[in-house]
Design a protein around this motif. Structure first.
Motif, PDB file in Angstrom:
ATOM      1  N   GLN A  56       0.858  -1.289  -0.144  1.00  0.00           N
ATOM      2  CA  GLN A  56      -0.084   0.037   0.207  1.00  0.00           C
ATOM      3  C   GLN A  56       0.938   1.280  -0.128  1.00  0.00           C
ATOM      4  O   GLN A  56       0.658   2.133  -0.794  1.00  0.00           O
ATOM      5  CB  GLN A  56      -0.938  -0.081   1.277  1.00  0.00           C
ATOM      6  N   ALA A  57       1.918   1.287   0.796  1.00  0.00           N
ATOM      7  CA  ALA A  57       2.736   2.461   1.083  1.00  0.00           C
ATOM      8  C   ALA A  57       3.350   2.574  -0.439  1.00  0.00           C
ATOM      9  O   ALA A  57       3.835   3.697  -0.640  1.00  0.00           O
ATOM     10  CB  ALA A  57       3.863   2.187   2.156  1.00  0.00           C
ATOM     11  N   PHE A  58       3.884   1.455  -1.173  1.00  0.00           N
ATOM     12  CA  PHE A  58       4.521   1.730  -2.324  1.00  0.00           C
ATOM     13  C   PHE A  58       3.586   2.406  -3.517  1.00  0.00           C
ATOM     14  O   PHE A  58       4.188   3.360  -4.030  1.00  0.00           O
ATOM     15  CB  PHE A  58       5.005   0.101  -3.071  1.00  0.00           C
ATOM     16  N   PHE A  59       2.349   2.024  -3.377  1.00  0.00           N
ATOM     17  CA  PHE A  59       1.454   2.860  -4.532  1.00  0.00           C
ATOM     18  C   PHE A  59       1.163   4.207  -4.061  1.00  0.00           C
ATOM     19  O   PHE A  59       1.079   5.161  -4.727  1.00  0.00           O
ATOM     20  CB  PHE A  59       0.171   1.974  -4.655  1.00  0.00           C
ATOM     21  N   GLU A  60       1.088   4.453  -2.682  1.00  0.00           N
ATOM     22  CA  GLU A  60       1.078   5.992  -2.223  1.00  0.00           C
ATOM     23  C   GLU A  60       2.256   6.647  -2.550  1.00  0.00           C
ATOM     24  O   GLU A  60       2.238   7.740  -2.944  1.00  0.00           O
ATOM     25  CB  GLU A  60       0.709   5.838  -0.690  1.00  0.00           C
ATOM     26  N   TRP A  61       3.361   5.977  -2.490  1.00  0.00           N
ATOM     27  CA  TRP A  61       4.810   6.503  -3.133  1.00  0.00           C
ATOM     28  C   TRP A  61       4.763   6.824  -4.444  1.00  0.00           C
ATOM     29  O   TRP A  61       5.278   8.130  -4.600  1.00  0.00           O
ATOM     30  CB  TRP A  61       5.917   5.885  -2.400  1.00  0.00           C
ATOM     31  N   MET A  62       4.262   5.961  -5.311  1.00  0.00           N
ATOM     32  CA  MET A  62       4.191   6.308  -6.612  1.00  0.00           C
ATOM     33  C   MET A  62       3.263   7.354  -6.866  1.00  0.00           C
ATOM     34  O   MET A  62       3.744   8.341  -7.510  1.00  0.00           O
ATOM     35  CB  MET A  62       3.830   4.937  -7.235  1.00  0.00           C
ATOM     36  N   ASP A  63       2.189   7.671  -6.097  1.00  0.00           N
ATOM     37  CA  ASP A  63       1.506   8.706  -6.443  1.00  0.00           C
ATOM     38  C   ASP A  63       2.026  10.104  -6.082  1.00  0.00           C
ATOM     39  O   ASP A  63       1.921  11.125  -6.636  1.00  0.00           O
ATOM     40  CB  ASP A  63      -0.110   8.525  -5.561  1.00  0.00           C
ATOM     41  N   GLU A  64       2.619   9.901  -5.200  1.00  0.00           N
ATOM     42  CA  GLU A  64       3.631  11.334  -4.513  1.00  0.00           C
ATOM     43  C   GLU A  64       4.472  11.650  -5.712  1.00  0.00           C
ATOM     44  O   GLU A  64       4.634  12.832  -5.961  1.00  0.00           O
ATOM     45  CB  GLU A  64       4.207  10.920  -3.228  1.00  0.00           C
ATOM     46  N   GLN A  65       5.184  10.482  -6.155  1.00  0.00           N
ATOM     47  CA  GLN A  65       6.359  10.896  -7.119  1.00  0.00           C
ATOM     48  C   GLN A  65       5.581  11.462  -8.382  1.00  0.00           C
ATOM     49  O   GLN A  65       6.209  12.282  -9.120  1.00  0.00           O
ATOM     50  CB  GLN A  65       6.892   9.640  -7.715  1.00  0.00           C
TER      51      GLN A  65
END
Length: 75
Positions: A56-65
């Protein structure tokens, strides 16, 4: 535990491609190596020597990027 509580899947780095096609394990290792400078430290969890990816944190990080890339291109 509440019925609507979020469950997090922690995926070991070598098993990442069993669940997702991208990024490859080599790409993940690159992100992990530079985690302190690229913000990827929010995504990794360590259990002893084992490195796990919080899905979940990976996809949130991707969205932030993606958001920061869009903001940088509109300047």
């Amino acid at each position: 535990m509440e019925a609507n509580a979020k469950t997090r899947r922690l995926i070991p780095v070598p098993k990442w491609n069993d669940y997702h096609l991208w990024p490859p394990v080599g790409g993940l290792r690159h992100l992990i190596f530079y985690a302190n400078t690229n913000g990827f430290d929010k995504v990794i969890r360590r259990a002893g020597r084992r490195v796990l990816i919080d899905e979940q944190a990976f996809f949130e990080w991707m969205d932030e990027q993606n958001q920061s890339d869009k903001q940088n291109t509109t300047l």
